[in-house]
Design an enzyme around this catalytic site. Sequence first.
Site, PDB file in Angstrom:
ATOM      1  N   GLU A 231      53.176  62.491  34.083  1.00  0.00           N
ATOM      2  CA  GLU A 231      54.032  61.524  33.402  1.00  0.00           C
ATOM      3  C   GLU A 231      55.012  62.269  32.511  1.00  0.00           C
ATOM      4  O   GLU A 231      54.623  63.206  31.810  1.00  0.00           O
ATOM      5  CB  GLU A 231      53.233  60.568  32.505  1.00  0.00           C
ATOM      6  CG  GLU A 231      52.356  59.558  33.189  1.00  0.00           C
ATOM      7  CD  GLU A 231      51.644  58.649  32.180  1.00  0.00           C
ATOM      8  OE1 GLU A 231      52.048  58.652  30.986  1.00  0.00           O
ATOM      9  OE2 GLU A 231      50.701  57.956  32.569  1.00  0.00           O
TER      10      GLU A 231
ATOM     11  N   GLU B 253      57.660  47.210  31.337  1.00  0.00           N
ATOM     12  CA  GLU B 253      56.469  46.379  31.540  1.00  0.00           C
ATOM     13  C   GLU B 253      56.212  45.563  30.269  1.00  0.00           C
ATOM     14  O   GLU B 253      55.812  46.106  29.247  1.00  0.00           O
ATOM     15  CB  GLU B 253      55.264  47.258  31.878  1.00  0.00           C
ATOM     16  CG  GLU B 253      55.444  48.068  33.157  1.00  0.00           C
ATOM     17  CD  GLU B 253      54.356  49.098  33.346  1.00  0.00           C
ATOM     18  OE1 GLU B 253      53.201  48.693  33.604  1.00  0.00           O
ATOM     19  OE2 GLU B 253      54.652  50.307  33.232  1.00  0.00           O
TER      20      GLU B 253
ATOM     21  N   LYS C 168      52.596  45.562  28.245  1.00  0.00           N
ATOM     22  CA  LYS C 168      51.942  46.760  27.726  1.00  0.00           C
ATOM     23  C   LYS C 168      51.697  46.620  26.231  1.00  0.00           C
ATOM     24  O   LYS C 168      52.513  46.062  25.489  1.00  0.00           O
ATOM     25  CB  LYS C 168      52.806  48.001  27.990  1.00  0.00           C
ATOM     26  CG  LYS C 168      52.818  48.448  29.432  1.00  0.00           C
ATOM     27  CD  LYS C 168      53.380  49.847  29.591  1.00  0.00           C
ATOM     28  CE  LYS C 168      52.411  50.887  29.067  1.00  0.00           C
ATOM     29  NZ  LYS C 168      52.884  52.262  29.329  1.00  0.00           N
TER      30      LYS C 168
ATOM     31  N   GLU D 227      56.788  51.391  24.101  1.00  0.00           N
ATOM     32  CA  GLU D 227      55.837  51.411  25.216  1.00  0.00           C
ATOM     33  C   GLU D 227      56.237  50.451  26.331  1.00  0.00           C
ATOM     34  O   GLU D 227      55.901  50.665  27.492  1.00  0.00           O
ATOM     35  CB  GLU D 227      54.427  51.062  24.727  1.00  0.00           C
ATOM     36  CG  GLU D 227      53.780  52.131  23.865  1.00  0.00           C
ATOM     37  CD  GLU D 227      53.427  53.377  24.665  1.00  0.00           C
ATOM     38  OE1 GLU D 227      53.297  53.284  25.900  1.00  0.00           O
ATOM     39  OE2 GLU D 227      53.289  54.441  24.054  1.00  0.00           O
TER      40      GLU D 227
END
Length: 473
Positions: free
Chosen positions: A273, A327, A330, A336
């Site tokens: 990542e 997203e 999350k 985030e």
Amino acid sequence: MATCRHGCEYAAKLAVALALVILILNPSESSVSAVGINYGTLGNNLPSPKKVAQLLQSSLIDKVKIYDSNPQILQAFSNTGIDLIVAVQNSLVANLSAHPSFAHQWLSARILPFLPATSVVAVAVGNEYLTADVSDSNALFRAMQNLHAALASHGLDRKIKVTTPHSMAVLASSFPPSSSTFALGLIPVITDIVAFLADTNSPFMINAYPYFAYRDNPNSVNLDYALLGNATGIRDPNGYVYNSMLDAQIDAVRSAIISLGYGNRSVDIAVSESGWPSKGEDSDSAATSENARLYNTRLIERAQSNKGTPMRPNDRIDIFVFALFNENEKEGDESERNFGIFNADGSKVYEVDLSCEFCSGGGSTFGFGFGERGSGLGSGSGPSVWCVAKPHADEKVLRSVLDFCCGPGGVDCREVYQGGDCFRPNNLVAHASYAMNAYYQMHGRNYWNCDFKASGLVTFTDPSYAACRYQRQ
């Protein structure tokens, strides 16, 4: 034509033909990597896995890492030519560790039904497990062993690797890179894991985020250095010069592995990542669309370059960009939920070029075909399918493929000779794609007829362009 001369003989000697058949048609365990991406699904408004798979087939992405073993995703990526890294969630590690039978059950239920149509190349056991709130860190190593044994019982241990992604917090310190070591309390279990990775030829995965280092220390960390573009460089006491923090982080992990006594054993490092958010809390000046665009553009270029690091300049580093989507479900602060290159509606958060000149989308602009800025994918017509070359396949393999198809394979390759309708673009991928598709159509469009030593992929999007028409049944 790029590699096959006009004098290629169709009636090659039988021994040569057989050798070429074995070389080209047998699946390979490895291929040249392009760019990987993380596909998270913690959102209530994301496109379907099938739409995502279609999107990525028209891109330079050749590996996708997911965070579970979602059967819809595994099915959607079947026959796409895109490699998948699936995951065992942290909550399952204890069971996987304690019960070898659970490893067999998980493999039989979650992975085996989708093989070989879906190219699963690795299983990530947990995510940042050693730095999570867990009661038994040694469970991770036992879980990896049990899953590997289950794969071996099916003859899949060489095809599907077992590894685990770590956070940078497994290090006692990360600078200077040349003197980095693992955190003292984690050394016993990490030593076992590194030995396992070396024995099974699996990568050590690290989640590396220069963004967090800069966000938390903006007065001591240079922004250009965090954004992978410091021209002056940061000097390590051992003489290594780093123009990007990411390279320094990779070499810090390398030094820590060497400190365990694995300097002479091969343990590849993969960045599982890395990314930069486009939005954060009001106080977060680092999380901007421009910083995210700049970081991920450079990260993708870094992944494509196949370059090593100052400490290991010849080592190729696989990199998985984080992440494909914003997203909205999350947990954590605003950043985030905003690491994605795409919004959930398919529009780009910022402009990052993931297109390629000659992918299965025919070189069209990379996008979903819905949302404000998404641009459409070509649409396949009914059951028609074609075979094309992976845009970043090994050139030596593609040359062999082209020679085989235009020689013993019996393909009429006159269209890719100079003056033919498919001569332009005059490059190896384009010419090989034409020849591979012709061979694939001649032999009944079986998926194995588009393997070509893992250099081909099946697409439902017609790759024809201008006057160059690809055959179809």
